[in-house]
Design a protein around this motif. Structure first.
Motif, PDB file in Angstrom:
ATOM      1  N   LEU A 129      18.500  19.084  12.610  1.00  0.00           N
ATOM      2  CA  LEU A 129      17.508  18.861  13.671  1.00  0.00           C
ATOM      3  C   LEU A 129      16.106  19.205  13.194  1.00  0.00           C
ATOM      4  O   LEU A 129      15.153  18.446  13.404  1.00  0.00           O
ATOM      5  CB  LEU A 129      17.870  19.683  14.904  1.00  0.00           C
ATOM      6  N   ILE A 130      15.966  20.360  12.535  1.00  0.00           N
ATOM      7  CA  ILE A 130      14.653  20.743  11.995  1.00  0.00           C
ATOM      8  C   ILE A 130      14.220  19.758  10.912  1.00  0.00           C
ATOM      9  O   ILE A 130      13.050  19.342  10.861  1.00  0.00           O
ATOM     10  CB  ILE A 130      14.710  22.174  11.426  1.00  0.00           C
ATOM     11  N   GLY A 131      15.184  19.373  10.058  1.00  0.00           N
ATOM     12  CA  GLY A 131      14.875  18.403   9.004  1.00  0.00           C
ATOM     13  C   GLY A 131      14.530  17.027   9.532  1.00  0.00           C
ATOM     14  O   GLY A 131      14.059  16.170   8.771  1.00  0.00           O
ATOM     15  N   GLY A 132      14.740  16.789  10.827  1.00  0.00           N
ATOM     16  CA  GLY A 132      14.377  15.521  11.431  1.00  0.00           C
ATOM     17  C   GLY A 132      13.119  15.586  12.253  1.00  0.00           C
ATOM     18  O   GLY A 132      12.208  14.762  12.092  1.00  0.00           O
ATOM     19  N   VAL A 133      13.019  16.592  13.113  1.00  0.00           N
ATOM     20  CA  VAL A 133      11.883  16.678  14.021  1.00  0.00           C
ATOM     21  C   VAL A 133      10.570  16.911  13.268  1.00  0.00           C
ATOM     22  O   VAL A 133       9.550  16.255  13.545  1.00  0.00           O
ATOM     23  CB  VAL A 133      12.110  17.801  15.061  1.00  0.00           C
ATOM     24  N   VAL A 134      10.570  17.835  12.318  1.00  0.00           N
ATOM     25  CA  VAL A 134       9.325  18.181  11.621  1.00  0.00           C
ATOM     26  C   VAL A 134       8.755  16.981  10.849  1.00  0.00           C
ATOM     27  O   VAL A 134       7.554  16.691  10.953  1.00  0.00           O
ATOM     28  CB  VAL A 134       9.524  19.404  10.710  1.00  0.00           C
ATOM     29  N   PRO A 135       9.550  16.243  10.050  1.00  0.00           N
ATOM     30  CA  PRO A 135       8.982  15.061   9.386  1.00  0.00           C
ATOM     31  C   PRO A 135       8.462  13.999  10.353  1.00  0.00           C
ATOM     32  O   PRO A 135       7.433  13.374  10.077  1.00  0.00           O
ATOM     33  CB  PRO A 135      10.160  14.524   8.557  1.00  0.00           C
ATOM     34  N   ILE A 136       9.164  13.785  11.460  1.00  0.00           N
ATOM     35  CA  ILE A 136       8.683  12.789  12.432  1.00  0.00           C
ATOM     36  C   ILE A 136       7.314  13.184  12.960  1.00  0.00           C
ATOM     37  O   ILE A 136       6.385  12.359  13.031  1.00  0.00           O
ATOM     38  CB  ILE A 136       9.693  12.639  13.583  1.00  0.00           C
ATOM     39  N   LEU A 137       7.154  14.456  13.319  1.00  0.00           N
ATOM     40  CA  LEU A 137       5.854  14.929  13.807  1.00  0.00           C
ATOM     41  C   LEU A 137       4.794  14.838  12.714  1.00  0.00           C
ATOM     42  O   LEU A 137       3.649  14.444  12.967  1.00  0.00           O
ATOM     43  CB  LEU A 137       5.979  16.366  14.311  1.00  0.00           C
ATOM     44  N   PHE A 138       5.188  15.176  11.483  1.00  0.00           N
ATOM     45  CA  PHE A 138       4.209  15.168  10.385  1.00  0.00           C
ATOM     46  C   PHE A 138       3.774  13.749  10.038  1.00  0.00           C
ATOM     47  O   PHE A 138       2.658  13.547   9.533  1.00  0.00           O
ATOM     48  CB  PHE A 138       4.779  15.863   9.151  1.00  0.00           C
ATOM     49  N   SER A 139       4.628  12.769  10.287  1.00  0.00           N
ATOM     50  CA  SER A 139       4.233  11.384  10.006  1.00  0.00           C
ATOM     51  C   SER A 139       3.026  10.978  10.847  1.00  0.00           C
ATOM     52  O   SER A 139       2.192  10.177  10.406  1.00  0.00           O
ATOM     53  CB  SER A 139       5.407  10.433  10.254  1.00  0.00           C
ATOM     54  N   GLY A 157       0.809  -1.213   0.000  1.00  0.00           N
ATOM     55  CA  GLY A 157       0.000   0.000   0.000  1.00  0.00           C
ATOM     56  C   GLY A 157       0.840   1.259   0.000  1.00  0.00           C
ATOM     57  O   GLY A 157       1.932   1.299   0.563  1.00  0.00           O
ATOM     58  N   ARG A 158       0.314   2.313  -0.649  1.00  0.00           N
ATOM     59  CA  ARG A 158       1.047   3.572  -0.743  1.00  0.00           C
ATOM     60  C   ARG A 158       1.141   4.253   0.623  1.00  0.00           C
ATOM     61  O   ARG A 158       2.163   4.821   0.993  1.00  0.00           O
ATOM     62  CB  ARG A 158       0.354   4.533  -1.713  1.00  0.00           C
ATOM     63  N   ARG A 159       0.041   4.213   1.385  1.00  0.00           N
ATOM     64  CA  ARG A 159      -0.038   4.918   2.656  1.00  0.00           C
ATOM     65  C   ARG A 159       1.044   4.455   3.629  1.00  0.00           C
ATOM     66  O   ARG A 159       1.752   5.274   4.233  1.00  0.00           O
ATOM     67  CB  ARG A 159      -1.428   4.713   3.269  1.00  0.00           C
ATOM     68  N   LYS A 160       1.176   3.153   3.793  1.00  0.00           N
ATOM     69  CA  LYS A 160       2.155   2.621   4.745  1.00  0.00           C
ATOM     70  C   LYS A 160       3.579   3.017   4.363  1.00  0.00           C
ATOM     71  O   LYS A 160       4.389   3.389   5.220  1.00  0.00           O
ATOM     72  CB  LYS A 160       2.045   1.096   4.806  1.00  0.00           C
ATOM     73  N   VAL A 161       3.880   2.944   3.079  1.00  0.00           N
ATOM     74  CA  VAL A 161       5.245   3.244   2.631  1.00  0.00           C
ATOM     75  C   VAL A 161       5.548   4.728   2.783  1.00  0.00           C
ATOM     76  O   VAL A 161       6.638   5.110   3.245  1.00  0.00           O
ATOM     77  CB  VAL A 161       5.452   2.790   1.172  1.00  0.00           C
ATOM     78  N   VAL A 162       4.600   5.593   2.415  1.00  0.00           N
ATOM     79  CA  VAL A 162       4.838   7.032   2.538  1.00  0.00           C
ATOM     80  C   VAL A 162       5.039   7.424   3.997  1.00  0.00           C
ATOM     81  O   VAL A 162       5.985   8.141   4.347  1.00  0.00           O
ATOM     82  CB  VAL A 162       3.681   7.835   1.913  1.00  0.00           C
ATOM     83  N   ILE A 163       4.151   6.962   4.874  1.00  0.00           N
ATOM     84  CA  ILE A 163       4.266   7.307   6.297  1.00  0.00           C
ATOM     85  C   ILE A 163       5.574   6.773   6.872  1.00  0.00           C
ATOM     86  O   ILE A 163       6.303   7.482   7.578  1.00  0.00           O
ATOM     87  CB  ILE A 163       3.064   6.762   7.089  1.00  0.00           C
ATOM     88  N   GLY A 164       5.895   5.519   6.570  1.00  0.00           N
ATOM     89  CA  GLY A 164       7.137   4.939   7.066  1.00  0.00           C
ATOM     90  C   GLY A 164       8.357   5.666   6.543  1.00  0.00           C
ATOM     91  O   GLY A 164       9.332   5.887   7.285  1.00  0.00           O
ATOM     92  N   ALA A 165       8.324   6.049   5.253  1.00  0.00           N
ATOM     93  CA  ALA A 165       9.468   6.737   4.649  1.00  0.00           C
ATOM     94  C   ALA A 165       9.679   8.116   5.256  1.00  0.00           C
ATOM     95  O   ALA A 165      10.810   8.525   5.530  1.00  0.00           O
ATOM     96  CB  ALA A 165       9.274   6.841   3.135  1.00  0.00           C
ATOM     97  N   VAL A 166       8.580   8.867   5.466  1.00  0.00           N
ATOM     98  CA  VAL A 166       8.688  10.207   6.053  1.00  0.00           C
ATOM     99  C   VAL A 166       9.249  10.121   7.469  1.00  0.00           C
ATOM    100  O   VAL A 166      10.154  10.885   7.851  1.00  0.00           O
ATOM    101  CB  VAL A 166       7.316  10.916   6.051  1.00  0.00           C
ATOM    102  N   CYS A 167       8.744   9.193   8.260  1.00  0.00           N
ATOM    103  CA  CYS A 167       9.242   9.022   9.623  1.00  0.00           C
ATOM    104  C   CYS A 167      10.702   8.588   9.613  1.00  0.00           C
ATOM    105  O   CYS A 167      11.518   9.073  10.413  1.00  0.00           O
ATOM    106  CB  CYS A 167       8.382   8.000  10.363  1.00  0.00           C
ATOM    107  N   PHE A 168      11.062   7.707   8.672  1.00  0.00           N
ATOM    108  CA  PHE A 168      12.425   7.183   8.619  1.00  0.00           C
ATOM    109  C   PHE A 168      13.427   8.265   8.243  1.00  0.00           C
ATOM    110  O   PHE A 168      14.476   8.407   8.889  1.00  0.00           O
ATOM    111  CB  PHE A 168      12.493   6.027   7.620  1.00  0.00           C
ATOM    112  N   PHE A 169      13.124   9.051   7.170  1.00  0.00           N
ATOM    113  CA  PHE A 169      14.118  10.055   6.797  1.00  0.00           C
ATOM    114  C   PHE A 169      14.190  11.170   7.835  1.00  0.00           C
ATOM    115  O   PHE A 169      15.239  11.792   8.029  1.00  0.00           O
ATOM    116  CB  PHE A 169      13.898  10.599   5.371  1.00  0.00           C
TER     117      PHE A 169
END
Length: 450
Positions: free
Chosen positions: A182-192, A87-99
């Motif tokens: 740090l910003i490039g990490g925290v914001v994507p994690i929260l957005f996931s 599924g697209r949803r799982k991969v996108v969410i996982g990828a955003v959190c991972f990067f």
């Protein structure tokens, strides 16, 4: 709705008016690409500070930059098949959190070796998130807006890159280069976490895979209330090759020719773009422009590309995509030759680079729109992602080609004439992919099946 009434999911999604649900998908996709753009270009903004802080040479920082590009390529080629399977949803969410997590950890890198490894891992997530987000958005887009939505979403990458530049100017001097990571990490994690609650799975994916009936019913009712209930018999006009890997499907007939053309086209396009992105300021400084003037001219290429991204999607939804792509790439070829053969004032050069960026950057996005429109649902994420991944190797080639040619003392005109070669190959690829698409599209349809 009666028990015997069939509901064609694909036709329903293709013919809906653009409404609040589509705006939500568009904004979520735009946000993901903004985060991607910020993280992809982060190293370029913080590189001078790292060189100064760690007392390393420009050459020593090269592996850090190149490993990020390799990560983007591998991430794209891995993320697509995963999205077509799970599924697209799982991969996108996982990828955003991972990067986001990898970018966050990058801030504590003790040396270049660790930072290179962390940028590769960050690139894996970035590479998986971009094409799969575009795929999900395209599958919800009404047919007459599909290319426009994909290209508008990709404008987020430019916005994110520009935002990285502004934040770097403000933060690095005050809080160090680590603050950008740090910003490039925290914001994507929260957005996931926002994506977990706000982003649905692709309805076309759910329909083709014949799974998640309740999820499919919920999302269709979000688009149009009470359109489906427990008695609805969902069908789709797209066939499902159960058990067959999507990578094998995009490579075999009738898709082989289009797949190869898309790969070649994206490879050449990203070679052009990264050649210019990496070396245009240095090329201009060799023409006796100041560093400030060279930066201004290079920035106008990005401005032109942003406007071109919007325009090419709008045109592809109204004119045959093949004609739009061939015409846009021909324009890139014309502007390249003019830049190679004529001398310009700063104002004239800025205008010409703006037009060149309009053509080269927008055609890059155009390949994604073409792939998302061409491939059936069961292989769309893989087809789009593998094209993007192959293209990333073109980006790496473009950066290295510029370094080699500049080392050979090629002048401004010779460097721009070199670019006519990949532009010409991309034009041929665009023609072949469009022509073959027209020939084979009737074969890609099958009778509806429950």
């Amino acid at each position: 709705m009666s028990a015997v009434e069939q509901f064609n999911v694909q036709d329903f999604l293709d013919t809906r008016p653009f409404g609040a649900f589509h705006w939500k998908i568009l904004l979520l996709g735009l946000s993901v690409l903004i985060l991607d753009g910020f993280d992809v270009v982060a190293m370029g903004f913080i590189a001078p500070a790292i060189i100064k802080d760690w007392h390393v040479s420009h050459a020593a920082l090269g592996p850090v930059l190149s490993m990020g590009l390799f990560g983007l390529a591998i991430g794209a080629m891995t993320g697509g098949p995963l999205a077509d399977r799970f599924g697209r949803r799982k991969v996108v969410i996982g990828a955003v959190c991972f990067f986001g997590l990898m970018s966050l950890l990058s801030a504590w890198s003790p040396n270049l070796a660790v930072l290179s490894a962390m940028r590769f891992l960050t690139g894996l997530g970035l590479g998986a998130s971009q094409p799969n987000m575009a795929t999900l958005a395209s599958e919800y887009a009404p047919r007459k807006y599909r290319s426009t939505i994909v290209t508008v979403i990709y404008c987020g990458f430019t916005f994110g890159a520009a935002g990285g530049g502004f934040l770097s100017t403000y933060l690095i001097g005050r809080h160090g280069w680590q603050s950008i990571l740090l910003i490039g990490g925290v914001v994507p994690i929260l957005f996931s976490f926002v994506l977990m609650f706000a982003m649905p799975e692709s309805a076309k994916f759910l329909a083709v895979k014949h799974g998640g009936r309740q999820a499919l019913m919920r999302v269709l009712n979000q688009i149009e209330p009470f359109v489906a209930d427990a008695s609805t018999a969902f069908v789709t006009t797209e066939r499902s090759h159960t058990g067959q890997a999507a990578i094998r499907l995009i490579a075999r007939n009738p898709h082989t020719t289009v797949t190869l053309a898309l790969w070649v086209g994206m490879f050449m396009n990203l070679m052009i773009v990264y050649f210019l992105n990496s070396w245009l300021p240095i090329m201009l400084s060799g023409e006796h422009f100041s560093l400030t003037e060279a930066a201004l001219v290079a920035a106008m290429m990005q401005v032109g590309g942003t406007l071109g991204n919007i325009a090419i999607g709008w045109k592809m939804d109204r004119i045959k995509a093949q004609k739009v792509m061939v015409g846009t790439l021909l324009g890139a070829g014309v502007f390249t030759v003019i830049l190679a053969k004529m001398s310009f004032t700063l104002a004239g050069l800025t205008a010409m680079v703006f037009l060149l960026g309009y053509c080269t950057n927008s055609s890059t996005t155009g390949w994604t729109a073409m792939a998302a429109s061409y491939y059936p649902t069961e292989m769309r994420a893989t087809g789009t992602s593998w094209m993007t991944g192959i293209g990333r190797f073109g980006a790496i080639s473009g950066a290295y080609a510029g370094a080699i040619l500049l080392n050979l003392k090629w002048d401004f005109g010779q460097l721009f004439m070199f670019l006519t070669i990949p532009i010409g190959i991309a034009i041929v690829a665009a023609y072949i992919s469009g022509h073959r698409n027209d020939t084979m599209m009737p074969m890609l349809r099958n009778a509806p099946s429950q």
